[in-house]
Motif scaffolding. Structure first.
Motif, mmCIF file in Angstrom:
data_model
loop_
_atom_site.group_PDB
_atom_site.id
_atom_site.type_symbol
_atom_site.label_atom_id
_atom_site.label_comp_id
_atom_site.label_asym_id
_atom_site.label_seq_id
_atom_site.Cartn_x
_atom_site.Cartn_y
_atom_site.Cartn_z
ATOM 1 N N PHE A 119 -22.626 -9.160 -1.324
ATOM 2 C CA PHE A 119 -24.184 -9.035 -1.337
ATOM 3 C C PHE A 119 -24.250 -7.779 -0.493
ATOM 4 N N SER A 120 -25.077 -6.765 -1.043
ATOM 5 C CA SER A 120 -25.113 -5.478 -0.556
ATOM 6 C C SER A 120 -26.584 -5.262 0.124
ATOM 7 N N PRO A 121 -26.634 -4.590 1.138
ATOM 8 C CA PRO A 121 -28.075 -3.981 1.525
ATOM 9 C C PRO A 121 -28.664 -3.260 0.602
ATOM 10 N N ALA A 122 -30.093 -3.198 0.309
ATOM 11 C CA ALA A 122 -30.772 -2.214 -0.548
ATOM 12 C C ALA A 122 -30.331 -0.841 -0.302
ATOM 13 N N GLY A 123 -30.294 -0.592 1.169
ATOM 14 C CA GLY A 123 -30.178 0.898 1.507
ATOM 15 C C GLY A 123 -28.616 1.029 1.982
ATOM 16 N N GLU A 124 -28.437 1.860 3.007
ATOM 17 C CA GLU A 124 -27.221 2.126 3.515
ATOM 18 C C GLU A 124 -26.381 0.716 4.146
ATOM 19 N N ASN A 151 -28.161 -8.420 5.381
ATOM 20 C CA ASN A 151 -28.342 -7.616 4.388
ATOM 21 C C ASN A 151 -29.569 -6.337 5.135
ATOM 22 N N LYS A 152 -30.604 -6.936 5.411
ATOM 23 C CA LYS A 152 -31.706 -6.229 5.970
ATOM 24 C C LYS A 152 -31.119 -5.411 7.128
ATOM 25 N N MET A 153 -30.239 -5.976 7.960
ATOM 26 C CA MET A 153 -29.639 -5.428 9.155
ATOM 27 C C MET A 153 -28.666 -4.268 8.743
ATOM 28 N N GLY A 154 -28.338 -4.398 7.594
ATOM 29 C CA GLY A 154 -27.380 -3.265 7.064
ATOM 30 C C GLY A 154 -25.974 -3.861 6.796
ATOM 31 N N ILE A 155 -26.007 -5.127 6.962
ATOM 32 C CA ILE A 155 -24.416 -5.629 7.079
ATOM 33 C C ILE A 155 -24.213 -6.141 5.630
ATOM 34 N N GLN A 229 -14.305 -5.777 10.188
ATOM 35 C CA GLN A 229 -13.577 -4.503 9.632
ATOM 36 C C GLN A 229 -12.243 -4.231 10.560
ATOM 37 N N ASP A 230 -12.283 -4.713 11.922
ATOM 38 C CA ASP A 230 -11.389 -4.124 12.637
ATOM 39 C C ASP A 230 -10.044 -5.411 12.707
ATOM 40 N N GLY A 231 -10.144 -6.440 11.974
ATOM 41 C CA GLY A 231 -9.493 -7.173 11.772
ATOM 42 C C GLY A 231 -9.575 -8.656 12.555
ATOM 43 N N MET A 243 -23.736 -11.698 15.082
ATOM 44 C CA MET A 243 -22.986 -10.959 14.147
ATOM 45 C C MET A 243 -23.162 -9.444 14.525
ATOM 46 N N ALA A 244 -24.208 -8.932 14.378
ATOM 47 C CA ALA A 244 -24.955 -7.691 14.393
ATOM 48 C C ALA A 244 -24.418 -6.858 15.810
ATOM 49 N N LYS A 245 -24.568 -7.769 16.779
ATOM 50 C CA LYS A 245 -23.932 -7.252 18.365
ATOM 51 C C LYS A 245 -22.539 -7.091 18.079
ATOM 52 N N ALA A 246 -21.735 -8.009 17.486
ATOM 53 C CA ALA A 246 -20.327 -7.732 17.511
ATOM 54 C C ALA A 246 -19.845 -6.701 16.509
ATOM 55 N N LEU A 247 -20.653 -6.340 15.756
ATOM 56 C CA LEU A 247 -20.457 -5.172 14.750
ATOM 57 C C LEU A 247 -20.951 -3.863 15.367
ATOM 58 N N GLY A 248 -21.554 -3.963 16.396
ATOM 59 C CA GLY A 248 -22.141 -2.705 17.233
ATOM 60 C C GLY A 248 -23.567 -2.065 16.492
#
Length: 249
Positions: A119-124, A151-155, A229-231, A243-248
């Motif tokens: 499930f991908s974001p509409a943008g980047e 997805n809206k957050m870019g994840i 992504q870092d394992g 989640m977003a905070k953990a991903l930076g």
């Protein structure tokens, strides 16, 4: 579900894990084979991976398939299971976890994304996560309901199958139906919404391999299990903001 406090603590530990991993040297193949033979004579079910020098002088290390790392004496007469820590002025560094992080990150990055339901974001896409999921898992459903927000957050959310009841189960047949569908995303969503759909399991699907990956490499013990992504592995559900905070992000 793990408590939010515990999950947040796991996420907060991501930064120290990004330190460089100590490279370990290979050892004499004859010595390695002698150690492997001695251990396996004592326990034929114990499958040792490649033996290498550990960061601790006089001790070798090897992965035990599906069961973590073993640290073993040079004569093969003694070994211990568990994590190896380095003591530094800054505190304790878990060298075993650093190694596992790299192994997990490299393994996940090397997978064929076409074998996942994405499930991908509409943008980047700013980041992506891997999620081992089961359609009959309540918190898997809750996480899936968050996918539009993620997805809206870019994840980007990359699903892998982990039917907890195993390959000879109704759960397997359900989740395999999603992977075998012409519209995987829609079918997975319908299954997680508890809709009744026709079960259809194709011969060539990646479910067994993803289940094995979860068991032997990632160490999945329940669903959902999130791999960053870092394992870093986060067991259980966490809210999109955490989640977003953990991903930076």
């Amino acid at each position: 579900m793990k408590s939010l406090m515990k999950i947040a603590a796991v996420a907060a530990l991501c930064a120290p894990f990004l330190a460089p991993v100590t490279v370990t040297a290979e050892i004499d193949p004859v010595v390695a084979e002698a150690i492997r033979d001695r251990v396996q004579r004592a326990n034929p079910k114990m499958r040792l991976g490649e033996l290498k020098e550990s960061p601790m002088p006089g001790i070798f290390q090897a992965e035990v398939v599906g069961n973590g790392t073993v640290y073993i004496s040079k004569d093969g007469g003694h070994f211990v299971f568990g994590d190896l820590f380095r003591v530094s002025d800054e505190g304790l560094v878990n060298l075993s976890e650093l190694k596992r992080l790299k192994t997990r990150a490299d393994t996940m990055a090397g997978l064929n994304i076409d074998d996942m339901i994405v499930f991908s974001p509409a943008g980047e896409a700013k980041a992506h996560i891997y999620v081992f999921t089961d359609v009959d898992c309540g918190y898997c459903v809750k996480l899936h309901q968050d996918v539009p927000k993620l997805n809206k957050m870019g994840i980007e959310v990359r699903y892998l199958a982990y039917p907890r009841a195993g390959l000879n189960s109704v759960a397997y047949r359900k989740i395999a139906t999603a992977w075998c569908s012409d519209d995987r995303n829609a079918t997975l969503t319908r299954l997680k919404n508890r809709e009744n759909i026709s079960i259809s399991v194709c011969d060539k699907n990646p479910i067994a391999e993803q289940l094995r990956l979860g068991d032997e490499v990632i160490g999945v013990r329940g669903t959902p299990t999130i791999v960053m992504q870092d394992g870093t592995v986060v067991p259980g559900y966490i809210p999109p903001e955490t989640m977003a905070k953990a991903l930076g992000i």
